[in-house]
Design an enzyme around this catalytic site. Structure first.
Site, PDB file in Angstrom:
ATOM      1  N   ASP A  80       0.864  -1.178   0.000  1.00 29.56           N
ATOM      2  CA  ASP A  80       0.000   0.000   0.000  1.00 29.56           C
ATOM      3  C   ASP A  80       0.903   1.231   0.000  1.00 29.56           C
ATOM      4  OD1 ASP A  80      -2.107   1.717   0.095  1.00 29.56           O
ATOM      5  OD2 ASP A  80      -2.931   1.009   1.995  1.00 29.56           O
ATOM      6  N   GLU A  99      -8.880   8.424   4.479  1.00 27.24           N
ATOM      7  CA  GLU A  99      -7.870   7.966   5.424  1.00 27.24           C
ATOM      8  C   GLU A  99      -7.103   9.143   6.020  1.00 27.24           C
ATOM      9  OE1 GLU A  99      -4.788   5.865   3.322  1.00 27.24           O
ATOM     10  OE2 GLU A  99      -5.282   6.855   1.471  1.00 27.24           O
TER      11      GLU A  99
HETATM   12  C1  BGC Z   1      -4.876   3.351   0.630  1.00 26.02           C
HETATM   13  C2  BGC Z   1      -5.333   2.234  -0.269  1.00 26.02           C
HETATM   14  C3  BGC Z   1      -5.324   2.666  -1.689  1.00 26.02           C
HETATM   15  C4  BGC Z   1      -3.978   3.222  -2.062  1.00 26.02           C
HETATM   16  C5  BGC Z   1      -3.883   3.726  -3.474  1.00 26.02           C
HETATM   17  C6  BGC Z   1      -3.603   3.972   0.149  1.00 26.02           C
HETATM   18  O1  BGC Z   1      -3.267   5.101   0.887  1.00 26.02           O
HETATM   19  O2  BGC Z   1      -4.707   2.854   1.930  1.00 26.02           O
HETATM   20  O3  BGC Z   1      -6.598   1.793   0.125  1.00 26.02           O
HETATM   21  O4  BGC Z   1      -5.666   1.604  -2.511  1.00 26.02           O
HETATM   22  O5  BGC Z   1      -3.654   4.284  -1.205  1.00 26.02           O
HETATM   23  O6  BGC Z   1      -4.518   4.928  -3.639  1.00 26.02           O
HETATM   24  C1  BGC Z   2      -3.193   9.697  -2.911  1.00 25.55           C
HETATM   25  C2  BGC Z   2      -4.006   8.569  -2.372  1.00 25.55           C
HETATM   26  C3  BGC Z   2      -3.225   7.862  -1.355  1.00 25.55           C
HETATM   27  C4  BGC Z   2      -2.710   8.817  -0.294  1.00 25.55           C
HETATM   28  C5  BGC Z   2      -1.877   8.099   0.715  1.00 25.55           C
HETATM   29  C6  BGC Z   2      -2.755  10.604  -1.799  1.00 25.55           C
HETATM   30  O1  BGC Z   2      -1.991  11.648  -2.272  1.00 25.55           O
HETATM   31  O2  BGC Z   2      -3.878  10.397  -3.874  1.00 25.55           O
HETATM   32  O3  BGC Z   2      -4.389   7.674  -3.366  1.00 25.55           O
HETATM   33  O4  BGC Z   2      -3.964   6.850  -0.791  1.00 25.55           O
HETATM   34  O5  BGC Z   2      -2.027   9.899  -0.854  1.00 25.55           O
HETATM   35  O6  BGC Z   2      -0.930   8.876   1.342  1.00 25.55           O
END
Ligand code: BGC
Ligand code: BGC
Length: 838
Positions: free
Chosen positions: A328, A529
């Site tokens: 991830d 997140e």
């Molecule tokens: C998230 C994942 C996601 C990935 C790609 C991560 O930060 O935890 O769920 O698939 O980013 O965007």
């Molecule tokens: C991305 C997400 C990713 C996240 C994690 C973002 O900048 O667009 O896909 O999950 O960073 O740090």
């Protein structure tokens, strides 16, 4: 709220596993002893995607022709913002992704053709053999987590928590299939879904990505959703042109972190891991999920990205998973001793592909290649990883599918946001609504009325769609960014006007002519997140929305509340101030599904009844430590039920925040709940509990000031970035000290002034950090004498610290050399600060 509710040991897992006897551990077994138990208590899973010897021969033939450089390229996935087709050609990259809110050319409004054209460019680059390499089609992965949600005009399904309320596994198959078609239309091969989190603490900002707190619901959904995305393993179209590769994520127990801390630590036994967090994987793997994404989180202090036992022994060897494990978003960087650009530990633990999303992936490539050549990554492990990737690519037909633009669905604008997909989404909305209150059968409403539609969620498609919607956090969108979508208000207008009624949109609830009834649509704004974590379950906009509800009720207007939320929140006061109250979650692009249920047919009969049931327990207070239940898991009224419930208790349970004159962080020793942790220049993190700890670039020693070993001497040698601080795996609320003009105060003795910048930091989670430069202050203090210094809390708040959810109240970081001693670190009110802000 910790560790609730659905410990189904003996039911679901017991049935699948025959768990007899697995709980036998001696009374004094330690956590690490439990962890080293054998994987035999995990089930063997027979994937319906059977091993195919012909296919394996193809894999071996390809592998035999590949150089180490090409193999290392296969195990790297780079992100759109940092990778060009030429890079894919030069490095033989195995995969690319677009993260949340990442688009071709960085253009949010990229058209369907732009997506397909870019997919073509990547594909052509990967199959270009001009340099003598082997042609291996690249695969492109995307977060299609509630429909193809990064693409303008796509169908947006309700988020998973809503789907959990529908209790309809068959619907998951349809949603998966519709999503797969929309993804395939953009030329993309792979969806990072389904999320199989079984969330145990609703303060986590990803609660809405979880179908349920109940593992049996997650298990009943995982398989069908995988099958919808990939197709039926035994059927014709399996991983054909209308399907995409699925991802079971985030392995494992992403929803089990202490306090619901994003990327936090899961402190449960292996039996609980199995019973609560694993069942979703059993069904997803059985239906042939071809990839599994490792979780950011840790189990008993060890990061999943470096967890050999869980990734290799359990997932691959015991459960027989023969697809590949994707990391991830730079998750490897957090493994002990790793960095963004180097992590043989993760590959050796069983990670098969780095999601090298940020930072210099070319350096990661170079380092990994070197580690293969010098044997730090065994050749056999690299071959195994590549073999798995090739196996999945062959199964997915990548070698036959040809360039994305030539595939049957690619570029077909009739597929993205297709009416038949929207119809599935609208049905999903209808089935997911949960009715909590319905006094005197206010709902369903007659259509031929004057309906006031109030609240900031009424005509706000971005808000009703939640996080992971066009942008990563789901913020910054306007209704015009959702062509073809329907707001909740628009759905209401269509329902009432068709029967001679009238709908008046009025966000603040004001009106010229008194309405017959008011529908108030309010709730959480989008988040994803990190940014979605909260310290307790209180509802942020309560003051505003409660006033609106009360104002309408005071004018004798019956009020039905429609609550947009990604998790259960404490809304007892809002429920009391409403005649009817429905949780509509985050319904997505088809807001008309709400009106379908809350209005009668024109002839007065019920159109669609409420059938949704709570997939999560609804709390009685907002307090994290309170496990009181307001509405039980599975609760949900329908139109036949007589709602006799009285007023709900209005005590939030949070109480007055206690403000002692000071709170000690370190006083001779670290105070509960914090421990002293050091991160050295090689990103090795250690808890310091012995009197001398020597790591690369930094040394910590217990020294005497007033009494024996009451202080800590910290020596940085200046060879790289290293930090020392006090960290906990649960949150502390220090916000009351801010209001009292508080400061972070510590005694320091500077034996050698810093040679470079030093920052004093606070941490409240991933991406939640504030740092205040204190180099000058330390330089001025060089004297080998103890002195007390203080930094106003306001400075750290200005820098972004959220004091109500701190994980670390104090850390120091520098890449310079310095030698200081610390004693008596505390948060205090009413002190004159040496550094003040605001
Ligand atoms: C998230 C994942 C996601 C990935 C790609 C991560 O930060 O935890 O769920 O698939 O980013 O965007
Ligand atoms: C991305 C997400 C990713 C996240 C994690 C973002 O900048 O667009 O896909 O999950 O960073 O740090």
């Amino acid at each position: 709220m910790a560790m609730k509710r659905h410990l189904l040991l003996g039911t679901i897992t017991g049935a699948i596993l025959g768990l007899a006897g697995c709980g036998e551990k001696t009374a004094n077994a330690t956590v690490s002893e439990i962890q080293t138990e054998t994987s035999a208590q995990w089930p063997r899973i027979a994937s319906r995607v059977a091993r195919d010897e012909q296919l394996e021969k193809k894999v071996e033939a390809l592998l035999a022709r590949m150089s180490d450089a090409e193999k290392v390229g296969q195990i790297i996935q780079a992100e759109l913002k940092q990778v060009t087709p030429q890079d894919v050609r030069d490095y033989h990259l195995g995969s690319v992704l677009n993260g949340g809110g990442s688009f071709p050319d960085n253009d949010k409004y990229a058209r369907l053709d732009d997506w397909v054209a870019l997919a073509d460019e990547f594909y052509r680059a990967s199959t270009d053999t001009a340099d003598g390499g082997v042609a291996i089609p690249v695969i492109w992965g995307t977060d299609a987590v509630h429909g193809h949600n990064n693409v303008i005009g796509a169908t947006l399904f309700p988020h998973n928590i809503a789907l959990g309320a529908a209790r309809n596994p068959q619907l998951m198959r349809e949603i998966g299939a519709a999503t797969a078609r929309e993804v395939a239309a953009t030329g993309i091969d792979w969806a990072f879904a389904p999320t199989l989190a079984v969330v145990q603490d609703d303060r986590w900002g990803r609660t809405y990505e979880s179908f349920s707190e109940d593992p049996s619901i997650v298990a009943s959904y995982g398989g069908p959703l995988v099958e919808g995305l990939q197709g039926d393993p035994e059927g014709e179209g399996f991983l054909g042109s209308a399907q995409v590769i699925a991802t079971a994520k985030h392995f494992i127990a992403d929803g089990g972190t202490r306090d619901g801390i994003d990327r936090g630590d899961v402190l449960i036994s292996e039996e609980e891991l199995l019973a609560i967090h694993a069942p979703g994987y059993f069904t997803a793997l059985e239906r042939g999920a071809q990839t599994v994404m490792a979780s950011f989180s840790s189990w008993q202090g060890r990061k999943l990205h470096g967890h050999k036992y869980l990734l290799t022994d359990v997932l691959k060897e015991r459960m027989g998973f023969d697809g590949f494990v994707i990391g991830d978003w730079n998750g490897h960087a957090f493994v002990d001793g790793c960095s963004v650009v180097s992590c043989p530990q993760a590959i050796n633990a069983g990670l098969d592909m780095f999601m090298a999303a940020e930072g210099d992936w070319k350096q990661l490539y170079a380092n990994t290649l070197r580690q293969v050549q010098d044997g730090r990554i065994p050749g056999a492990r690299l071959d195994d990883a590549v073999r798995r990737i090739l196996r999945v690519k062959i199964r997915a037909g990548m070698f036959d599918k040809r360039a994305p633009s030539t595939r049957p669905l690619a570029g077909d604008s009739a597929i993205v946001g297709a009416p038949e997909h929207r119809a599935i989404a609208r049905r999903a909305v209808r089935e997911s609504l949960v009715l909590l209150k319905n006094r005197d059968h206010l709902l369903p409403l007659a259509r031929n009325q004057r309906v006031l539609v109030a609240g900031d969620g009424a005509d706000n498609i971005g808000k009703q769609a939640g996080g992971w919607t066009i942008s990563w956090q789901g913020t910054g969108n306007r209704n015009s960014d959702f062509p073809g979508a329907t707001s909740i208000y628009r759905g209401i207008v269509d329902a009432v006007e068709s029967a001679g009624g009238e709908a008046i949109l009025s966000e603040d609830g004001s009106f010229a002519t008194k309405p017959d009834v008011a529908l108030v649509v309010f709730g959480e704004n989008p988040y994803a997140e990190m940014q979605g974590d909260i310290p307790n379950l209180s509802y942020k906009y309560s003051e505003r929305d409660l006033a609106l509800l009360k104002k309408l009720r005071a004018q004798n207007i019956p009020v039905a509340s429609l609550f947009i939320t990604g998790r259960p929140l404490w809304v007892n006061r809002e429920i009391n101030a409403s005649d009817a109250f429905a949780v509509i979650w985050q319904p997505g692009s088809e807001g008309a599904g709400v009106a379908d249920v809350i209005f009668r047919k024109a002839d007065g009969s019920v159109n669609y009844d409420f059938t949704g049931r709570l997939p999560f327990t609804w709390p009685q207070t907002a307090a994290p430590e309170d496990s009181g239940v307001q509405y039980a898991f599975d609760f949900g009224l329908d139109y036949d039920t007589e709602d006799l419930a009285g007023l709900l208790p209005e005590d939030s349970g949070l109480g007055e925040r206690q403000l002692a004159s000071e709170l000690k962080v370190f006083e001779g020793r670290p105070m509960e709940p914090w421990s002293l942790q050091v991160t050295d220049i090689g990103n090795k993190r250690r808890s310091v509990d012995s009197s001398v700890t020597e790591l690369e670039g930094i040394r910590v020693q217990a020294v005497d000031r007033n009494v024996q070993e009451d202080s800590r001497r910290l020596t940085w040698d200046g060879s790289g970035v290293a930090s020392v601080g006090f960290f906990a795996n649960r949150r502390t609320d220090l916000s009351a000290y801010l209001e009292a003009g508080g400061a972070l105060v510590f005694d320091v003795k500077v034996d050698r002034a810093p040679s470079a910048d030093v920052r004093l930091g606070m941490n409240c989670g991933t991406g939640c950090t504030a740092e205040q430069p204190i180099s000058d202050l330390l330089r001025d203090s060089e004297s080998a004498q103890w002195r007390t210094v203080s930094v106003a809390l306001q400075c750290l708040v200005d820098g972004g610290a959220q004091l109500d959810m701190l994980l670390s109240p104090f850390y120091l970081v520098t890449d310079g050399a310095m030698d200081i001693s610390l004693n008596s670190i505390r948060v205090a009110s009413g002190v004159e600060a040496d550094i003040h802000c605001g």
